[in-house]
Design a protein around this motif. Structure first.
Motif, PDB file in Angstrom:
ATOM      1  N   LYS A 193       0.826  -1.209   0.000  1.00  0.00           N
ATOM      2  CA  LYS A 193       0.000   0.000   0.000  1.00  0.00           C
ATOM      3  C   LYS A 193       0.858   1.257   0.000  1.00  0.00           C
ATOM      4  O   LYS A 193       0.578   2.216  -0.736  1.00  0.00           O
ATOM      5  N   HIS A 194       1.921   1.252   0.781  1.00  0.00           N
ATOM      6  CA  HIS A 194       2.748   2.454   0.888  1.00  0.00           C
ATOM      7  C   HIS A 194       3.743   2.578  -0.265  1.00  0.00           C
ATOM      8  O   HIS A 194       4.206   3.674  -0.559  1.00  0.00           O
ATOM      9  N   MET A 195       4.044   1.484  -0.933  1.00  0.00           N
ATOM     10  CA  MET A 195       4.772   1.582  -2.194  1.00  0.00           C
ATOM     11  C   MET A 195       3.955   2.399  -3.198  1.00  0.00           C
ATOM     12  O   MET A 195       4.454   3.341  -3.829  1.00  0.00           O
ATOM     13  N   LYS A 196       2.685   2.028  -3.344  1.00  0.00           N
ATOM     14  CA  LYS A 196       1.811   2.721  -4.290  1.00  0.00           C
ATOM     15  C   LYS A 196       1.590   4.164  -3.869  1.00  0.00           C
ATOM     16  O   LYS A 196       1.647   5.076  -4.704  1.00  0.00           O
ATOM     17  N   GLU A 197       1.336   4.364  -2.582  1.00  0.00           N
ATOM     18  CA  GLU A 197       1.114   5.727  -2.095  1.00  0.00           C
ATOM     19  C   GLU A 197       2.328   6.613  -2.364  1.00  0.00           C
ATOM     20  O   GLU A 197       2.193   7.762  -2.787  1.00  0.00           O
ATOM     21  N   THR A 198       3.517   6.071  -2.138  1.00  0.00           N
ATOM     22  CA  THR A 198       4.744   6.847  -2.308  1.00  0.00           C
ATOM     23  C   THR A 198       4.977   7.201  -3.771  1.00  0.00           C
ATOM     24  O   THR A 198       5.317   8.351  -4.095  1.00  0.00           O
ATOM     25  N   THR A 199       4.816   6.237  -4.665  1.00  0.00           N
ATOM     26  CA  THR A 199       5.040   6.522  -6.087  1.00  0.00           C
ATOM     27  C   THR A 199       3.947   7.424  -6.661  1.00  0.00           C
ATOM     28  O   THR A 199       4.216   8.273  -7.509  1.00  0.00           O
ATOM     29  N   ASP A 200       2.718   7.274  -6.169  1.00  0.00           N
ATOM     30  CA  ASP A 200       1.618   8.110  -6.659  1.00  0.00           C
ATOM     31  C   ASP A 200       1.766   9.565  -6.224  1.00  0.00           C
ATOM     32  O   ASP A 200       1.256  10.475  -6.901  1.00  0.00           O
ATOM     33  N   ASN A 201       2.440   9.796  -5.107  1.00  0.00           N
ATOM     34  CA  ASN A 201       2.552  11.148  -4.547  1.00  0.00           C
ATOM     35  C   ASN A 201       3.982  11.664  -4.546  1.00  0.00           C
ATOM     36  O   ASN A 201       4.330  12.534  -3.749  1.00  0.00           O
ATOM     37  N   ILE A 202       4.791  11.135  -5.460  1.00  0.00           N
ATOM     38  CA  ILE A 202       6.206  11.478  -5.471  1.00  0.00           C
ATOM     39  C   ILE A 202       6.430  12.981  -5.658  1.00  0.00           C
ATOM     40  O   ILE A 202       7.422  13.545  -5.181  1.00  0.00           O
ATOM     41  N   GLN A 203       5.495  13.652  -6.330  1.00  0.00           N
ATOM     42  CA  GLN A 203       5.645  15.089  -6.555  1.00  0.00           C
ATOM     43  C   GLN A 203       5.538  15.884  -5.259  1.00  0.00           C
ATOM     44  O   GLN A 203       5.937  17.063  -5.202  1.00  0.00           O
ATOM     45  N   ASN A 204       5.017  15.255  -4.196  1.00  0.00           N
ATOM     46  CA  ASN A 204       4.887  15.933  -2.905  1.00  0.00           C
ATOM     47  C   ASN A 204       6.125  15.780  -2.029  1.00  0.00           C
ATOM     48  O   ASN A 204       6.184  16.364  -0.943  1.00  0.00           O
ATOM     49  N   MET A 205       7.090  15.023  -2.482  1.00  0.00           N
ATOM     50  CA  MET A 205       8.294  14.798  -1.693  1.00  0.00           C
ATOM     51  C   MET A 205       9.083  16.089  -1.559  1.00  0.00           C
ATOM     52  O   MET A 205       9.374  16.760  -2.548  1.00  0.00           O
ATOM     53  N   LYS A 206       9.420  16.443  -0.321  1.00  0.00           N
ATOM     54  CA  LYS A 206      10.169  17.675  -0.069  1.00  0.00           C
ATOM     55  C   LYS A 206      11.523  17.590  -0.750  1.00  0.00           C
ATOM     56  O   LYS A 206      12.193  16.561  -0.717  1.00  0.00           O
TER      57      LYS A 206
END
Length: 274
Positions: free
Chosen positions: A182-195
């Protein structure tokens, strides 16, 4: 959680977040070289691994427990009033990236070693994914991930130590596996939010644990002011444990030293490794 202070004048603090199935004790080589080159090191076993629990090995109630551990270690690192860096290995890389999508960690740089954004796409992994969705989701039910020591490193000495390591895990809970997916998908889906922080990204081209194609895509999808990128030809998943690990540490230290210099700390030799 443990602290190892440098034997020389300190120029930074490194918080290491380790990989799946393992524990802090497997990082003696990395910790030794960081300390010798002027860095304090802070590291602990992730929940459900190493010495954190006798009863819940291979299990985590929620991914946020990983966040809590890392934030605690970073809080301790702040007490040194030195530049802070993170090294995230495999699962530790996934945790670090997911956390950076949610909060500003105030770090000077991040080293990602084979971040676990996706398992390698093969028959065994597809079977694990299927099993995790139809299997028993109780906290006690576990299954074997199927990774062998040869999948981690080709270093015979490290392989032998790993085989004889009672703290190494093979089995994880179905619930743990679902949380990670679940968090693999969440992380790749929201990569643009990474500081945005200075980033050092590396992996071995013979990695049989993570999907290196997904790792490569980070180069084009992450917007960072500075990126060190290294695909280590012929190396396995744990590049920091491979026979060429001295060269790997030189690369990491170059990244750390350059950014220590950038924030105003004097570095006598950026490429030293003793």
């Amino acid at each position: 959680m443990w602290k190892w202070e440098t034997v020389s004048e300190a120029k930074g603090v490194v918080v290491i977040v380790h990989n799946i199935l393992e524990h802090t004790g497997r990082y003696a080589y990395v910790i030794t070289h960081l300390r010798r080159n002027g860095y304090h090191v802070i590291m602990g076993d992730l929940p459900g691994q190493g010495q954190t629990s006798r009863m819940n090995k291979g299990q985590v109630e929620s991914f946020e427990l990983y966040h809590e551990s890392v934030l605690e270690w970073l809080k301790i690192a702040e007490g040194y009033h030195l530049p802070i860096f993170m090294i995230g290995v495999g699962l530790g890389g996934l945790i670090s990236m997911n956390l950076l999508e949610k909060v500003d960690l105030g770090i000077e740089g991040l080293v990602l070693i084979a971040p676990l954004l996706a398992f390698q796409n093969n028959a065994h992994t597809r079977k694990n994914i299927l099993s995790s969705h139809i299997g028993d989701v109780s906290k006690s039910a576990k299954f074997d991930l199927g990774f062998e020591v040869e999948d981690l490193t080709s270093n015979k000495e490290v392989q032998e130590d790993t085989l004889n390591d009672a703290l190494m895990l093979k089995k994880v809970s179905y619930h743990w596996y679902q949380e990670v997916l679940k968090h693999m998908k969440e992380t790749t889906d929201n990569i643009q939010n990474m500081k945005s922080v200075p980033l050092c990204l590396m992996y071995g081209t013979e990695d049989r644990v993570t999907d290196v194609d997904v790792t490569q895509q980070l180069v084009s999808v992450i917007d960072h002011d500075e990126l060190y990128f290294k695909a280590w030809h012929g190396l396995a998943h744990e590049v920091h444990n491979e026979p060429q690990r001295e060269a790997v540490m030189r690369y990491i230290l170059s990244f750390l030293n350059n950014h220590v210099f950038t924030v105003g700390f004097l570095v006598e030799d950026e490429n030293s490794l003793t």
